[in-house]
Enzyme design. Structure first.
Site, PDB file in Angstrom:
ATOM      1  N   LYS A   1      37.236  59.302  42.106  1.00 24.55           N
ATOM      2  CA  LYS A   1      37.373  58.588  43.565  1.00 24.55           C
ATOM      3  C   LYS A   1      38.277  59.313  43.899  1.00 24.55           C
ATOM      4  CE  LYS A   1      37.007  54.137  46.190  1.00 24.55           C
ATOM      5  NZ  LYS A   1      37.039  52.721  45.657  1.00 24.55           N
TER       6      LYS A   1
ATOM      7  N   SER B   1      33.738  50.369  47.807  1.00 22.17           N
ATOM      8  CA  SER B   1      34.005  51.926  47.950  1.00 22.17           C
ATOM      9  C   SER B   1      33.645  52.534  47.401  1.00 22.17           C
ATOM     10  CB  SER B   1      35.745  52.181  48.965  1.00 22.17           C
ATOM     11  OG  SER B   1      36.727  51.653  47.794  1.00 22.17           O
TER      12      SER B   1
ATOM     13  N   SER C   1      34.756  47.005  44.522  1.00 17.29           N
ATOM     14  CA  SER C   1      34.195  48.186  44.841  1.00 17.29           C
ATOM     15  C   SER C   1      33.831  49.069  43.399  1.00 17.29           C
ATOM     16  CB  SER C   1      35.884  49.131  45.127  1.00 17.29           C
ATOM     17  OG  SER C   1      35.527  48.676  46.846  1.00 17.29           O
TER      18      SER C   1
END
Length: 490
Positions: free
Chosen positions: A79, A154, A178
């Site tokens: 990420k 996210s 997330s």
């Protein structure tokens, strides 16, 4: 069976057995990225040349016996809020669009030591603020099951990359769900470990008391192996906890006999989609048939979790994001006269609307006259929520419920109503407030063919119970990939 149909552990075994090379695995992933990335947009950046070079280096070390771990040679995505040395880390924000860290996050160092091949950095909601991966400055990621829908957020880029076959596993971060919510929306497995289990050193902070890095993969076994690889005590992180052991794969046992699992009645009330409810309750019945004891109970203070979370997270965000001011690194606005004007112009141009909204909310609740009324009250509520979970875990080994109230909404639906987006976190944020581990595993699909996720929560440091129950449930079904991962763009 093609290379991309394998799980990460299956691939690792085949690389060790010299049936496949790491270079071939990376080439297969890169070919899939070239084919599907235009439709999915899971990555912010990836580097074919460095990935292939790294695969060659890793393969030599596997062949000479230097690297013997189960994930050596496996392509992994990271990420874009987790620092990678010498490689852009942007948090999907314009303010950091050219930021190249001079150091790597401890979790990334652990990955590199294990011999994995990092393919690239995945798209995300800007600074991890959002539940749909639509607030990214580089455009939204789309759900591999249906590109008209969001992948969740996210960590939506990481979830979409795994589901679309653009990597074998990925690291995400979980501040309020997330990892678990996008895993649910994309039909993969995602796990948030106990707060402090994986070092936050090198994770660009959103809410420091809530953030936690975690694994995302096709199945529970891969998640357990990735967690075992990246979890470690780190003196560079003051919140890191030294655990007695980091052996999570030993919990991959198909046995839940006698395990007590509580289902909070509060999680199955108003706002929960009927198809999600049915799939989750069917999963509970499956565990019951395998010998688990299932009971309903009342979990108090659920209604207070969302307001407490958004006050605390926004307050910490306003403090953490004050460092992005155009002075030392990152974006700097041109044409501003004077220091204050430069600050204002840089932050106005560099941050997107959702980030600005949360910074303003955080600054407000921390301001004189409102600190006691909002921030301290939220901290007290957080402590009470932890007490409620302590009471629950005195009676139950695990808590079972949905990962999200609905399946993945359509692109644009949540952005038009931020409150609706915030309410979508209702089942996940309590685990962050209380520092608990949680896992989401696929448990069905709705009438539109979109995945539904089952969430299991455990007490602090009880990841093994979570892994055991999730693995036992997973044995009753097989992993299903979306059509786009099988070779055809929908």
């Amino acid at each position: 069976m093609g290379i991309l149909d394998l799980t990460a552990l299956e691939l690792g075994r085949k690389i060790k057995a010299k049936e496949i090379t790491s270079v071939e695995a990376v080439q297969a992933v890169l070919k899939q990225i070239r084919k599907t990335e235009a439709a999915v947009h899971a990555y912010v950046s990836y580097d074919e040349e460095s990935a292939l070079k790294r695969a060659e280096e890793v393969q030599k070390k596997i062949d000479d016996g230097t690297l013997t771990g189960p994930l050596a040679g496996v392509p992994v995505a990271v990420k874009d809020n987790i620092c990678t040395k010498g490689y852009k880390t942007t948090c999907s924000s314009r303010i950091l669009e050219n930021f190249v860290p001079t150091y790597a996050a401890q979790a990334v160092e652990n990955l590199i030591a294990a011999g994995v091949v990092i393919i690239g950095k995945t798209n995300m909601d800007e600074f991890a603020m959002g539940s749909t991966t639509e607030t990214s400055a580089f455009g939204p990621t789309k759900n591999p099951w249906n590109q008209e829908h969001v992948p969740g957020g996210s960590s939506g880029g990481s979830a979409a990359a795994v589901a679309a076959g653009e990597c074998f596993m990925a690291l995400g971060s979980d501040t309020g769900g997330s990892i678990r919510q996008p895993a649910s929306f994309c039909g993969i497995t995602g796990m948030k470990p106990t707060y402090g289990t994986i070092s936050r050193y090198g994770l660009i902070a959103y809410g420091s008391s809530l953030d936690q890095i975690g694994p995302m993969a096709k199945d529970v076994s891969d998640c357990a192996a990735l967690l075992e690889t990246v979890a470690s005590y780190d003196k560079k992180d003051s919140t890191s906890i030294e655990r007695d052991e980091y052996d999570f794969t030993s919990a991959l046992v198909d046995d839940v006999k006698g395990m007590k699992i509580g289902i909070p009645k509060d999680y199955f009330g108003e706002g929960l989609d009927s198809e999600v409810r049915e799939a989750v309750m069917n999963a509970a019945r499956t565990l019951e048939e395998k010998g688990a004891v299932i009971e309903e109970f009342d979990l108090g203070l659920v209604d207070y979790a969302i307001p407490a979370y958004y006050v605390i997270a926004a307050a910490e965000a306003s403090s953490n994001l004050s460092r992005f001011d155009g002075i030392k690194y990152g974006y700097r606005a041109k044409g501003a006269e004077g220091l204050h004007a430069m600050y204002k112009k840089t932050r106005s141009e560099g941050f997107g609307p959702e980030v600005k909204r949360r910074i303003m909310l955080g600054s407000f609740v921390l301001s004189s006259g409102y600190y006691d009324a909002y921030y301290l009250k939220a901290l007290r509520t957080k402590a009470l929520i932890k007490q409620e979970f302590d009471k629950a875990f005195a009676s139950y080994d695990l808590i079972l419920g949905p990962a999200a109230p609905t399946t993945a909404p359509k692109l644009g639906d949540s952005l038009s109503d931020p409150i609706k987006m915030y309410l979508g976190d209702i089942y996940t944020i309590s685990a962050n407030l209380a520092g608990l581990p949680g896992i989401s595993v696929p448990c069905g699909k709705d009438s539109k063919g979109l995945p539904i996720g089952l969430q299991l929560l455990g007490d602090c440091f009880q990841e093994k119970k979570l892994i055991r129950a999730a693995y036992a449930f997973e044995q009753t079904r097989s992993y299903e990939a979306p059509e786009i991962a099988k070779g055809g763009v929908q």
